[in-house]
Design a protein around this motif. Sequence first.
Motif, PDB file in Angstrom:
ATOM      1  N   PHE A 103       6.609  42.187  -0.623  1.00  0.00           N
ATOM      2  CA  PHE A 103       7.037  40.979  -1.328  1.00  0.00           C
ATOM      3  C   PHE A 103       5.807  40.272  -1.896  1.00  0.00           C
ATOM      4  CE2 PHE A 103      10.173  41.850   1.971  1.00  0.00           C
ATOM      5  CZ  PHE A 103      11.345  41.877   1.234  1.00  0.00           C
ATOM      6  N   GLU A 104       5.978  39.575  -3.017  1.00  0.00           N
ATOM      7  CA  GLU A 104       4.823  39.068  -3.757  1.00  0.00           C
ATOM      8  C   GLU A 104       4.646  37.560  -3.718  1.00  0.00           C
ATOM      9  OE1 GLU A 104       5.069  40.681  -7.682  1.00  0.00           O
ATOM     10  OE2 GLU A 104       5.041  42.757  -6.970  1.00  0.00           O
ATOM     11  N   ASN A 105       5.589  36.814  -3.149  1.00  0.00           N
ATOM     12  CA  ASN A 105       5.463  35.363  -3.107  1.00  0.00           C
ATOM     13  C   ASN A 105       4.881  34.939  -1.764  1.00  0.00           C
ATOM     14  OD1 ASN A 105       6.622  35.378  -5.592  1.00  0.00           O
ATOM     15  ND2 ASN A 105       8.517  34.361  -5.013  1.00  0.00           N
ATOM     16  N   THR A 106       3.836  34.140  -1.795  1.00  0.00           N
ATOM     17  CA  THR A 106       3.196  33.689  -0.565  1.00  0.00           C
ATOM     18  C   THR A 106       2.487  32.369  -0.787  1.00  0.00           C
ATOM     19  OG1 THR A 106       1.640  34.304   1.200  1.00  0.00           O
ATOM     20  CG2 THR A 106       1.036  34.924  -1.039  1.00  0.00           C
ATOM     21  N   ASP A 107       2.403  31.574   0.278  1.00  0.00           N
ATOM     22  CA  ASP A 107       1.552  30.390   0.270  1.00  0.00           C
ATOM     23  C   ASP A 107       0.401  30.549   1.257  1.00  0.00           C
ATOM     24  OD1 ASP A 107       2.876  29.083  -1.698  1.00  0.00           O
ATOM     25  OD2 ASP A 107       3.475  27.354  -0.510  1.00  0.00           O
ATOM     26  N   THR A 108       0.209  31.771   1.749  1.00  0.00           N
ATOM     27  CA  THR A 108      -0.867  32.050   2.696  1.00  0.00           C
ATOM     28  C   THR A 108      -2.087  32.537   1.931  1.00  0.00           C
ATOM     29  OG1 THR A 108       0.727  32.582   4.448  1.00  0.00           O
ATOM     30  CG2 THR A 108      -1.521  33.384   4.739  1.00  0.00           C
ATOM     31  N   LEU A 109      -3.015  31.618   1.671  1.00  0.00           N
ATOM     32  CA  LEU A 109      -4.222  31.980   0.930  1.00  0.00           C
ATOM     33  C   LEU A 109      -5.035  33.029   1.673  1.00  0.00           C
ATOM     34  CD1 LEU A 109      -5.297  28.493  -0.438  1.00  0.00           C
ATOM     35  CD2 LEU A 109      -4.748  30.506  -1.812  1.00  0.00           C
ATOM     36  N   ALA A 110      -4.997  32.998   3.004  1.00  0.00           N
ATOM     37  CA  ALA A 110      -5.725  34.003   3.782  1.00  0.00           C
ATOM     38  C   ALA A 110      -5.220  35.407   3.456  1.00  0.00           C
ATOM     39  CB  ALA A 110      -5.580  33.734   5.282  1.00  0.00           C
ATOM     40  N   ALA A 111      -3.953  35.533   3.113  1.00  0.00           N
ATOM     41  CA  ALA A 111      -3.379  36.843   2.789  1.00  0.00           C
ATOM     42  C   ALA A 111      -3.928  37.367   1.464  1.00  0.00           C
ATOM     43  CB  ALA A 111      -1.860  36.754   2.738  1.00  0.00           C
ATOM     44  N   VAL A 112      -3.948  36.507   0.444  1.00  0.00           N
ATOM     45  CA  VAL A 112      -4.457  36.976  -0.849  1.00  0.00           C
ATOM     46  C   VAL A 112      -5.956  37.252  -0.765  1.00  0.00           C
ATOM     47  CG1 VAL A 112      -2.618  35.844  -2.156  1.00  0.00           C
ATOM     48  CG2 VAL A 112      -4.760  34.631  -1.773  1.00  0.00           C
ATOM     49  N   MET A 113      -6.669  36.496   0.068  1.00  0.00           N
ATOM     50  CA  MET A 113      -8.096  36.750   0.237  1.00  0.00           C
ATOM     51  C   MET A 113      -8.349  38.045   1.000  1.00  0.00           C
ATOM     52  SD  MET A 113      -9.399  34.523  -1.584  1.00  0.00           S
ATOM     53  CE  MET A 113     -11.081  35.067  -1.243  1.00  0.00           C
ATOM     54  N   CYS A 114      -7.491  38.358   1.954  1.00  0.00           N
ATOM     55  CA  CYS A 114      -7.609  39.623   2.688  1.00  0.00           C
ATOM     56  C   CYS A 114      -7.422  40.799   1.744  1.00  0.00           C
ATOM     57  CB  CYS A 114      -6.585  39.658   3.819  1.00  0.00           C
ATOM     58  SG  CYS A 114      -6.648  41.143   4.854  1.00  0.00           S
ATOM     59  N   SER A 133      -4.251  32.783  14.449  1.00  0.00           N
ATOM     60  CA  SER A 133      -5.616  32.679  13.943  1.00  0.00           C
ATOM     61  C   SER A 133      -5.619  32.906  12.440  1.00  0.00           C
ATOM     62  CB  SER A 133      -6.518  33.722  14.618  1.00  0.00           C
ATOM     63  OG  SER A 133      -6.138  35.032  14.230  1.00  0.00           O
ATOM     64  N   LEU A 134      -6.734  32.555  11.829  1.00  0.00           N
ATOM     65  CA  LEU A 134      -6.904  32.821  10.398  1.00  0.00           C
ATOM     66  C   LEU A 134      -6.846  34.320  10.125  1.00  0.00           C
ATOM     67  CD1 LEU A 134      -7.624  31.649   7.568  1.00  0.00           C
ATOM     68  CD2 LEU A 134     -10.026  31.960   8.183  1.00  0.00           C
ATOM     69  N   GLU A 135      -7.434  35.124  11.016  1.00  0.00           N
ATOM     70  CA  GLU A 135      -7.431  36.573  10.821  1.00  0.00           C
ATOM     71  C   GLU A 135      -6.014  37.129  10.868  1.00  0.00           C
ATOM     72  OE1 GLU A 135     -10.137  40.291  12.263  1.00  0.00           O
ATOM     73  OE2 GLU A 135      -9.281  39.065  13.863  1.00  0.00           O
ATOM     74  N   GLN A 136      -5.209  36.663  11.811  1.00  0.00           N
ATOM     75  CA  GLN A 136      -3.832  37.141  11.870  1.00  0.00           C
ATOM     76  C   GLN A 136      -3.053  36.741  10.627  1.00  0.00           C
ATOM     77  OE1 GLN A 136      -0.860  35.268  14.392  1.00  0.00           O
ATOM     78  NE2 GLN A 136      -0.157  37.259  15.115  1.00  0.00           N
ATOM     79  N   ALA A 137      -3.244  35.498  10.182  1.00  0.00           N
ATOM     80  CA  ALA A 137      -2.555  35.055   8.970  1.00  0.00           C
ATOM     81  C   ALA A 137      -2.930  35.933   7.786  1.00  0.00           C
ATOM     82  CB  ALA A 137      -2.892  33.591   8.679  1.00  0.00           C
ATOM     83  N   GLY A 138      -4.219  36.291   7.683  1.00  0.00           N
ATOM     84  CA  GLY A 138      -4.669  37.119   6.571  1.00  0.00           C
ATOM     85  C   GLY A 138      -4.137  38.531   6.639  1.00  0.00           C
ATOM     86  N   ILE A 139      -4.272  39.167   7.790  1.00  0.00           N
ATOM     87  CA  ILE A 139      -3.855  40.565   7.923  1.00  0.00           C
ATOM     88  C   ILE A 139      -2.338  40.697   7.860  1.00  0.00           C
ATOM     89  CG2 ILE A 139      -3.836  42.559   9.463  1.00  0.00           C
ATOM     90  CD1 ILE A 139      -6.582  41.668  10.473  1.00  0.00           C
ATOM     91  N   GLY A 140      -1.631  39.864   8.626  1.00  0.00           N
ATOM     92  CA  GLY A 140      -0.171  39.923   8.586  1.00  0.00           C
ATOM     93  C   GLY A 140       0.372  39.528   7.222  1.00  0.00           C
ATOM     94  N   GLY A 141      -0.259  38.520   6.608  1.00  0.00           N
ATOM     95  CA  GLY A 141       0.179  38.108   5.274  1.00  0.00           C
ATOM     96  C   GLY A 141      -0.063  39.167   4.227  1.00  0.00           C
ATOM     97  N   ALA A 142      -1.172  39.911   4.346  1.00  0.00           N
ATOM     98  CA  ALA A 142      -1.439  41.012   3.410  1.00  0.00           C
ATOM     99  C   ALA A 142      -0.415  42.117   3.583  1.00  0.00           C
ATOM    100  CB  ALA A 142      -2.853  41.550   3.619  1.00  0.00           C
ATOM    101  N   ALA A 143      -0.007  42.367   4.822  1.00  0.00           N
ATOM    102  CA  ALA A 143       1.041  43.370   5.069  1.00  0.00           C
ATOM    103  C   ALA A 143       2.344  42.957   4.392  1.00  0.00           C
ATOM    104  CB  ALA A 143       1.247  43.549   6.571  1.00  0.00           C
ATOM    105  N   ASN A 144       2.654  41.672   4.431  1.00  0.00           N
ATOM    106  CA  ASN A 144       3.843  41.169   3.743  1.00  0.00           C
ATOM    107  C   ASN A 144       3.759  41.413   2.246  1.00  0.00           C
ATOM    108  OD1 ASN A 144       6.206  39.130   3.295  1.00  0.00           O
ATOM    109  ND2 ASN A 144       4.525  38.292   2.106  1.00  0.00           N
ATOM    110  N   LEU A 145       2.565  41.264   1.681  1.00  0.00           N
ATOM    111  CA  LEU A 145       2.402  41.397   0.238  1.00  0.00           C
ATOM    112  C   LEU A 145       2.580  42.827  -0.256  1.00  0.00           C
ATOM    113  CD1 LEU A 145      -0.565  38.940  -0.390  1.00  0.00           C
ATOM    114  CD2 LEU A 145       1.823  38.654  -1.081  1.00  0.00           C
ATOM    115  N   LEU A 146       2.606  43.790   0.638  1.00  0.00           N
ATOM    116  CA  LEU A 146       2.933  45.152   0.222  1.00  0.00           C
ATOM    117  C   LEU A 146       4.361  45.240  -0.283  1.00  0.00           C
ATOM    118  CD1 LEU A 146       1.363  47.358   3.043  1.00  0.00           C
ATOM    119  CD2 LEU A 146       0.402  46.797   0.813  1.00  0.00           C
TER     120      LEU A 146
END
Length: 467
Positions: A200-211, A185-198
């Motif tokens: 590592f800083e490179n991402t193509d998951t916009l939902a993560a940066v928005m989270c 889901s979009l929510e999982q992509a955002g939350i899991g992607g935000a956890a990754n950003l703690l």
Amino acid sequence: MSRVNPILNTDSYKLGHFLQYPPGVQAVSAYITTRGTSVMPEIVFFGLQIFLKDYLSQPVTAADIDEAEEVAALHGQPFDKAGWQHILSKHGGFLPLSIEALPEGMVVRRGLPLVQVVNTDPACFWLPGYVETALLRAVWYPSTVASALRHVKRTLMPFLEKSCDDPEELMPTRLAEYGARGATSLEQAGIGGAANLLLFENTDTLAAVMCARRYYGAKMAGFSMPASEHTTMIAWGQEREAQSFAHMIDQFGDYPAYSVVSDSYDIHHALSELWGKLLQPRVRAKPGLLIVRPDSGDPIDTPVQAVSQLAYHFGTRLNGKGYKVLDDKVRVLQADGVSLRDITMILGRLEGMGFSAENISFGIGASQLQKVSRDTYSFTMKGSAIQDGDGSWRDMSRRPVNMHEKLPRAGRQAVVEEEAELVAIRREELGGRQNFLQPVWENGRLLKEWSFDEVRARARQRHRLYG
């Protein structure tokens, strides 16, 4: 996704728990922890603030009560209509709960309380257990993703420390996250992607940066670059592959970096003849860094050969630790289906060939967001203490099945520092010591807000013994 009815954000069987407690109960205290023990800190606590802002901040409405009453009756469960109407009339629909938590981003051993919740209205003694489903889910998933990625970071660090001049600066760029399309889901992509950003800083998951932006105030928590995909490359046809590469240089060569997938037809021809010879002057004429993606083929041999071929054509220099670094105009990104084991084998092989780990970075898809469960680190939420009608607290705990089973601690909890380590104690033993379980939420109000920079700094802090 439409607004969630807060009353129905639970398990079905919890609808009837208000009828199951003994008479006279005033309050229940429960906490989230991980089962088991660990010799080193491994749990990254993250994600509670998302839940507090997104879900607990929504008050229960009369329409919610009516809907929940109907659903419960049709579903075969009792419903505490009077209890929910009390919450609506007395508390404006906000749940009368007090929540304490460790600072987000903190890295702790297993078995330590992360979150503790208690009701603030004696009429709602059943509420801490009722919110377990949503609260535990809000904590275990992002914390598990962040914890697993911290393990990845610790696994990669020895390769960087041995072969790179500045491993700490390079580490956050060694792994890029591309998991949005593989998330549920979009929510999982955002939350899991935000956890990754703690970590590592490179991402193509916009939902993560928005989270990270919406819930932690991060103006920009992750970074991307112009990049091709096979569709945009094969649209030119094989006979115009060189033109497709040249077009990428012309369009994006002035950016700090740009990535070109180069295996649409023959990766070795692309490396040696196109990038290595025909287009090399064009690459050098632009200020941007070309990142070549070999992607397909053997997940270990192909990226190693890519580094080697680019080294032959573009040249290398020796860094301060005596390892070869590609010309500053070119690097390699392996982003197709590599596991942590594959990554360590690639870095080990490059190291054996005298190449620094800084020549290559890696991409991960949904594996880091999907291949986790509540059992990965054995997250659980347990009721640990109950307050009777006379105001006294007593412990709650079941009996172990056998002598080897270690149950979560009973009683109300506190977390203190002893000999530079965090340990759990009973709340009545706290005395004047600092309790790291800090009040973060009470009766619909956010008491403590962490910034993404604060959370990230804690998650990246190296332990004095274990890193």
